[in-house]
Write a protein that holds these residues in place. Sequence first.
Motif, mmCIF file in Angstrom:
data_model
loop_
_atom_site.group_PDB
_atom_site.id
_atom_site.type_symbol
_atom_site.label_atom_id
_atom_site.label_comp_id
_atom_site.label_asym_id
_atom_site.label_seq_id
_atom_site.Cartn_x
_atom_site.Cartn_y
_atom_site.Cartn_z
ATOM 1 N N MET A 4 30.277 -19.917 88.656
ATOM 2 C CA MET A 4 30.603 -20.454 89.959
ATOM 3 C C MET A 4 30.915 -21.932 89.849
ATOM 4 O O MET A 4 30.379 -22.631 89.002
ATOM 5 C CB MET A 4 29.434 -20.260 90.934
ATOM 6 N N THR A 5 31.788 -22.419 90.712
ATOM 7 C CA THR A 5 32.084 -23.829 90.783
ATOM 8 C C THR A 5 31.796 -24.303 92.185
ATOM 9 O O THR A 5 31.665 -23.525 93.114
ATOM 10 C CB THR A 5 33.559 -24.107 90.463
ATOM 11 N N THR A 6 31.690 -25.594 92.347
ATOM 12 C CA THR A 6 31.422 -26.152 93.655
ATOM 13 C C THR A 6 32.439 -27.213 93.976
ATOM 14 O O THR A 6 32.914 -27.931 93.096
ATOM 15 C CB THR A 6 30.016 -26.777 93.722
ATOM 16 N N LEU A 7 32.766 -27.353 95.266
ATOM 17 C CA LEU A 7 33.632 -28.421 95.711
ATOM 18 C C LEU A 7 32.775 -29.655 95.910
ATOM 19 O O LEU A 7 31.736 -29.599 96.548
ATOM 20 C CB LEU A 7 34.309 -28.053 97.034
ATOM 21 N N GLU A 48 49.105 -24.361 82.800
ATOM 22 C CA GLU A 48 48.887 -25.410 83.797
ATOM 23 C C GLU A 48 47.406 -25.734 83.948
ATOM 24 O O GLU A 48 47.023 -26.906 84.021
ATOM 25 C CB GLU A 48 49.483 -24.978 85.144
ATOM 26 N N VAL A 49 46.570 -24.721 84.010
ATOM 27 C CA VAL A 49 45.132 -24.938 84.163
ATOM 28 C C VAL A 49 44.560 -25.682 82.962
ATOM 29 O O VAL A 49 43.772 -26.629 83.118
ATOM 30 C CB VAL A 49 44.396 -23.599 84.377
ATOM 31 N N ASN A 65 32.158 -28.408 80.742
ATOM 32 C CA ASN A 65 32.868 -27.439 81.566
ATOM 33 C C ASN A 65 32.757 -26.040 80.951
ATOM 34 O O ASN A 65 33.416 -25.740 79.956
ATOM 35 C CB ASN A 65 34.344 -27.841 81.699
ATOM 36 N N ASP A 66 31.909 -25.212 81.563
ATOM 37 C CA ASP A 66 31.762 -23.840 81.066
ATOM 38 C C ASP A 66 32.512 -22.842 81.952
ATOM 39 O O ASP A 66 32.310 -21.629 81.840
ATOM 40 C CB ASP A 66 30.288 -23.450 80.959
ATOM 41 N N ALA A 228 38.380 -22.593 90.319
ATOM 42 C CA ALA A 228 37.593 -21.660 89.514
ATOM 43 C C ALA A 228 37.274 -22.217 88.133
ATOM 44 O O ALA A 228 36.220 -21.931 87.565
ATOM 45 C CB ALA A 228 38.339 -20.330 89.384
ATOM 46 N N SER A 229 38.181 -23.034 87.600
ATOM 47 C CA SER A 229 38.011 -23.611 86.251
ATOM 48 C C SER A 229 37.315 -24.964 86.290
ATOM 49 O O SER A 229 37.156 -25.605 85.255
ATOM 50 C CB SER A 229 39.382 -23.753 85.575
ATOM 51 N N ASP A 230 36.912 -25.394 87.477
ATOM 52 C CA ASP A 230 36.197 -26.647 87.661
ATOM 53 C C ASP A 230 36.988 -27.866 87.183
ATOM 54 O O ASP A 230 36.436 -28.778 86.573
ATOM 55 C CB ASP A 230 34.830 -26.608 86.956
#
Length: 282
Positions: A4-7, A48-49, A65-66, A228-230
């Motif tokens: 999970m990532t967070t804004l 791009e990501v 960054n996992d 999603a990729s933080d």
Amino acid sequence: MVGMTTLTRRGWRGDKRAEPEEDVAADRELPDDDSDNSKAPRLTLMEEVLLLGLQDKEGYPSFWNDCLSPGLRGGILIELALRGRIHLEPLTARKKRLLDRKVLLKSAAPTGDVLLDETLRHIKASESTETVQTWIELLTGETWNPFKLQYQLRNVRERVAKGLVEKGILTTGKQSFLLFDMTTHPVCDTTEKQRLLRKLQDSVLERWTGDLRRMDRRLLALLVLAHASDVLEKALGSLEDTQYEMAMSRAKDVLEADAELAAAQGRGTEVIWAVLAAFSRA
């Protein structure tokens, strides 16, 4: 499980076969909508990501960054969907939720991209249909089933980087750490990196419509995958404070939208929203 990532805000940081014509038409729309820069290299969503996540001079992403690895696998599924190769099974009374609906093969026609074609072969060879979330986990290697380890995509980051090297955007180097040496890929074409950053930033600033149904699918996918990729905060970090706050607020509106409703209203966006739902699931 998919990570999970967070804004965060500034200051908070700590087996239906498609006709060949359909396949060709789907491939023509990849990978972005930059009509003002037709000479720019055509990049996949995965490229791009990764480019957004790389530190320009160091040539590797943050060690903390996992989320990047599963994010790249999500990008593969979205890219296949946008190219008309896969889709979600139809909505039924028993399977209404995006995360309950299975990924179906629409066309096994090769795309010309090794990662996409390898994934297509996995989906075609699989004895059982799986959901978007399960495919992300299988492709990442996060499974306790030893019979499903064959579906893991290996060295994805390095293979995506190699594609960017071939396109002249990255170069290859090596950096020595205390216990090991690591192959790096510093950015050599900063113009392309800046173009990509502007594209993402403009999607939530100048090009912002406030209507998800009118948002370009590839820009929507890029925004979802950056989150999603933080790497989203990093991509928007060069903006001035007021622009940054506006961009993050608008991005939050997209990323916290009702994925089920948005998928039902947006043509060809179901896999995009399913990927977002997979990464947002607690």
